[in-house]
Design a protein around this motif. Structure first.
Motif, PDB file in Angstrom:
ATOM      1  N   GLU A  79      22.082 -29.629  98.709  1.00  8.00           N
ATOM      2  CA  GLU A  79      23.306 -30.427  98.743  1.00  8.00           C
ATOM      3  C   GLU A  79      22.903 -31.878  98.482  1.00  8.00           C
ATOM      4  O   GLU A  79      22.162 -32.479  99.262  1.00  8.00           O
ATOM      5  CB  GLU A  79      23.984 -30.294 100.102  1.00  8.00           C
ATOM      6  N   VAL A  80      23.392 -32.426  97.386  1.00  7.23           N
ATOM      7  CA  VAL A  80      22.923 -33.733  96.926  1.00  7.23           C
ATOM      8  C   VAL A  80      24.005 -34.785  97.145  1.00  7.23           C
ATOM      9  O   VAL A  80      25.160 -34.606  96.740  1.00  7.23           O
ATOM     10  CB  VAL A  80      22.551 -33.681  95.430  1.00  7.23           C
ATOM     11  N   ARG A  81      23.605 -35.895  97.766  1.00  6.66           N
ATOM     12  CA  ARG A  81      24.521 -37.011  97.982  1.00  6.66           C
ATOM     13  C   ARG A  81      23.834 -38.306  97.567  1.00  6.66           C
ATOM     14  O   ARG A  81      22.608 -38.376  97.459  1.00  6.66           O
ATOM     15  CB  ARG A  81      24.964 -37.093  99.450  1.00  6.66           C
ATOM     16  N   ALA A  82      24.659 -39.333  97.329  1.00  2.00           N
ATOM     17  CA  ALA A  82      24.130 -40.642  96.937  1.00  2.00           C
ATOM     18  C   ALA A  82      24.935 -41.729  97.617  1.00  2.00           C
ATOM     19  O   ALA A  82      26.064 -41.515  98.058  1.00  2.00           O
ATOM     20  CB  ALA A  82      24.183 -40.799  95.415  1.00  2.00           C
ATOM     21  N   GLU A  83      24.335 -42.922  97.677  1.00  5.47           N
ATOM     22  CA  GLU A  83      25.007 -44.036  98.354  1.00  5.47           C
ATOM     23  C   GLU A  83      26.155 -44.600  97.534  1.00  5.47           C
ATOM     24  O   GLU A  83      27.019 -45.302  98.073  1.00  5.47           O
ATOM     25  CB  GLU A  83      24.000 -45.138  98.660  1.00  5.47           C
ATOM     26  N   ASN A  84      26.189 -44.291  96.240  1.00  3.48           N
ATOM     27  CA  ASN A  84      27.316 -44.725  95.409  1.00  3.48           C
ATOM     28  C   ASN A  84      27.540 -43.721  94.291  1.00  3.48           C
ATOM     29  O   ASN A  84      26.616 -42.992  93.893  1.00  3.48           O
ATOM     30  CB  ASN A  84      27.089 -46.139  94.849  1.00  3.48           C
ATOM     31  N   PRO A  85      28.771 -43.636  93.774  1.00  4.99           N
ATOM     32  CA  PRO A  85      29.109 -42.647  92.748  1.00  4.99           C
ATOM     33  C   PRO A  85      28.281 -42.779  91.473  1.00  4.99           C
ATOM     34  O   PRO A  85      28.019 -41.787  90.797  1.00  4.99           O
ATOM     35  CB  PRO A  85      30.594 -42.926  92.463  1.00  4.99           C
ATOM     36  N   ALA A  86      27.865 -43.998  91.136  1.00  2.00           N
ATOM     37  CA  ALA A  86      27.103 -44.208  89.901  1.00  2.00           C
ATOM     38  C   ALA A  86      25.784 -43.446  89.931  1.00  2.00           C
ATOM     39  O   ALA A  86      25.382 -42.834  88.932  1.00  2.00           O
ATOM     40  CB  ALA A  86      26.850 -45.701  89.691  1.00  2.00           C
ATOM     41  N   ARG A  87      25.097 -43.466  91.062  1.00  2.00           N
ATOM     42  CA  ARG A  87      23.828 -42.731  91.178  1.00  2.00           C
ATOM     43  C   ARG A  87      24.054 -41.234  91.007  1.00  2.00           C
ATOM     44  O   ARG A  87      23.277 -40.538  90.350  1.00  2.00           O
ATOM     45  CB  ARG A  87      23.186 -43.001  92.550  1.00  2.00           C
ATOM     46  N   LEU A  88      25.126 -40.734  91.630  1.00  2.00           N
ATOM     47  CA  LEU A  88      25.408 -39.307  91.554  1.00  2.00           C
ATOM     48  C   LEU A  88      25.769 -38.908  90.118  1.00  2.00           C
ATOM     49  O   LEU A  88      25.356 -37.855  89.637  1.00  2.00           O
ATOM     50  CB  LEU A  88      26.559 -38.958  92.508  1.00  2.00           C
ATOM     51  N   THR A  89      26.538 -39.760  89.442  1.00  2.00           N
ATOM     52  CA  THR A  89      26.897 -39.485  88.047  1.00  2.00           C
ATOM     53  C   THR A  89      25.666 -39.484  87.162  1.00  2.00           C
ATOM     54  O   THR A  89      25.511 -38.636  86.277  1.00  2.00           O
ATOM     55  CB  THR A  89      27.903 -40.547  87.548  1.00  2.00           C
ATOM     56  N   ALA A 105      31.337 -31.542  93.065  1.00  2.00           N
ATOM     57  CA  ALA A 105      32.501 -31.815  93.907  1.00  2.00           C
ATOM     58  C   ALA A 105      32.772 -33.320  93.858  1.00  2.00           C
ATOM     59  O   ALA A 105      32.143 -34.057  93.108  1.00  2.00           O
ATOM     60  CB  ALA A 105      32.247 -31.339  95.332  1.00  2.00           C
ATOM     61  N   ALA A 106      33.722 -33.775  94.667  1.00  2.00           N
ATOM     62  CA  ALA A 106      34.144 -35.174  94.593  1.00  2.00           C
ATOM     63  C   ALA A 106      33.004 -36.149  94.872  1.00  2.00           C
ATOM     64  O   ALA A 106      32.825 -37.127  94.153  1.00  2.00           O
ATOM     65  CB  ALA A 106      35.290 -35.412  95.572  1.00  2.00           C
ATOM     66  N   ASP A 107      32.214 -35.894  95.914  1.00  2.00           N
ATOM     67  CA  ASP A 107      31.150 -36.835  96.272  1.00  2.00           C
ATOM     68  C   ASP A 107      29.833 -36.134  96.579  1.00  2.00           C
ATOM     69  O   ASP A 107      28.976 -36.665  97.285  1.00  2.00           O
ATOM     70  CB  ASP A 107      31.575 -37.675  97.475  1.00  2.00           C
ATOM     71  N   ALA A 116      11.052 -28.757  91.741  1.00  2.00           N
ATOM     72  CA  ALA A 116      11.312 -29.601  90.570  1.00  2.00           C
ATOM     73  C   ALA A 116      12.651 -30.333  90.717  1.00  2.00           C
ATOM     74  O   ALA A 116      12.755 -31.530  90.421  1.00  2.00           O
ATOM     75  CB  ALA A 116      11.310 -28.757  89.302  1.00  2.00           C
ATOM     76  N   ASN A 117      13.673 -29.613  91.184  1.00  2.00           N
ATOM     77  CA  ASN A 117      14.984 -30.244  91.369  1.00  2.00           C
ATOM     78  C   ASN A 117      14.929 -31.283  92.482  1.00  2.00           C
ATOM     79  O   ASN A 117      15.531 -32.356  92.373  1.00  2.00           O
ATOM     80  CB  ASN A 117      16.039 -29.186  91.684  1.00  2.00           C
ATOM     81  N   GLY A 125      17.027 -41.571  93.280  1.00  2.00           N
ATOM     82  CA  GLY A 125      17.483 -42.313  94.451  1.00  2.00           C
ATOM     83  C   GLY A 125      18.561 -41.604  95.247  1.00  2.00           C
ATOM     84  O   GLY A 125      19.315 -42.259  95.987  1.00  2.00           O
ATOM     85  N   CYS A 126      18.650 -40.290  95.128  1.00  2.00           N
ATOM     86  CA  CYS A 126      19.651 -39.513  95.877  1.00  2.00           C
ATOM     87  C   CYS A 126      18.961 -38.717  96.983  1.00  2.00           C
ATOM     88  O   CYS A 126      17.740 -38.586  97.010  1.00  2.00           O
ATOM     89  CB  CYS A 126      20.402 -38.566  94.940  1.00  2.00           C
ATOM     90  N   THR A 127      19.747 -38.176  97.899  1.00  2.00           N
ATOM     91  CA  THR A 127      19.198 -37.383  99.001  1.00  2.00           C
ATOM     92  C   THR A 127      19.620 -35.921  98.847  1.00  2.00           C
ATOM     93  O   THR A 127      20.719 -35.630  98.355  1.00  2.00           O
ATOM     94  CB  THR A 127      19.692 -37.909 100.358  1.00  2.00           C
ATOM     95  N   ALA A 128      18.739 -35.023  99.271  1.00  2.00           N
ATOM     96  CA  ALA A 128      19.007 -33.593  99.156  1.00  2.00           C
ATOM     97  C   ALA A 128      18.810 -32.909 100.502  1.00  2.00           C
ATOM     98  O   ALA A 128      17.815 -33.152 101.185  1.00  2.00           O
ATOM     99  CB  ALA A 128      18.089 -32.962  98.116  1.00  2.00           C
TER     100      ALA A 128
END
Length: 214
Positions: A79-89, A105-107, A116-117, A125-128
């Motif tokens: 499950e991957v999240r980021a501090e801002n939408p730009a990083r996730l995009t 999903a939305a965020d 590797a992933n 710079g995202c968290t998993a």
């Protein structure tokens, strides 16, 4: 043993025809084949007349008309999240470039759990976080051409329509070019008319102190 030869897409599945349910992970849904045993004990062989990926909610039609509903099985994901939408995009774009399937999903993004992933996610710079859940990734654009085994005739009709549309488009382009000449001619005449109209009134300038009624 019963054989499943056709995929019935979710929108066309009749609940009263469903005899059993089979849970498949993403890899099994992408290339269903061989012998399967449904949750209720119904054994059957997958022998599709045309290869196509199964989706959560679809069904496999047996030769006797019964349906086996397809459910997405739980599997190990990140499950991957980021501090801002730009990083996730940016990460989603990178995953697509590496042909990594992803559920968007939305965020949050969900991707298959692998070293590797995980490394790619950290590099962006995202968290998993590891989770276990059904995986329903986005379908690649080229996969849409295989959607719906039961709509072969409709597809043929659409192809025929597309062929006719191609001719219509070609004719339209020809006519448009022909009409364009008339349009330019008319526009030129309108321009000349406006030009001569301007010359006729050129002697009178409407300045800021002009008390002329408009």
């Amino acid at each position: 043993m019963s054989r499943a030869t056709t995929i019935v897409r979710r929108a066309a599945v009749r609940p009263d025809r469903v005899a059993d349910t089979v849970s498949l992970d993403h890899a099994a849904r992408a290339a269903a084949s061989g012998s399967l045993v449904a949750e209720g004990g119904l054994g059957f062989e997958v022998a599709l007349t045309k290869a196509a990926a199964l989706e959560d909610g679809d069904a496999l039609r047996l030769e006797d008309g019964r349906l086996v509903a397809v459910r997405a099985a739980s599997e190990d994901l990140l499950e991957v999240r980021a501090e801002n939408p730009a990083r996730l995009t940016r990460l989603a774009w990178q995953l697509g470039g590496n042909h990594v399937p992803a559920e968007i999903a939305a965020d949050v993004l969900y991707v298959p759990a692998s070293p590797a992933n995980a490394e790619l996610i950290r590099g962006q710079g995202c968290t998993a976080s590891p989770v276990s859940r059904p995986f329903r990734p986005e379908r690649a654009a080229h996969d849409h051409s295989t959607c719906g085994h039961d709509h072969g005739h409709e597809h043929h009709g659409q192809d025929h329509h597309g062929h006719d549309h191609g001719h219509a488009h070609h004719d339209h382009g020809h006519d448009h070019g022909h009409d364009h000449g008339h349009h330019d001619h008319d526009r030129a005449e309108a321009h000349d008319h406006a030009k001569s109209h301007d010359h006729a009134h050129h002697g009178h300038v409407h300045g800021p102190g002009c008390n002329h009624d408009h």
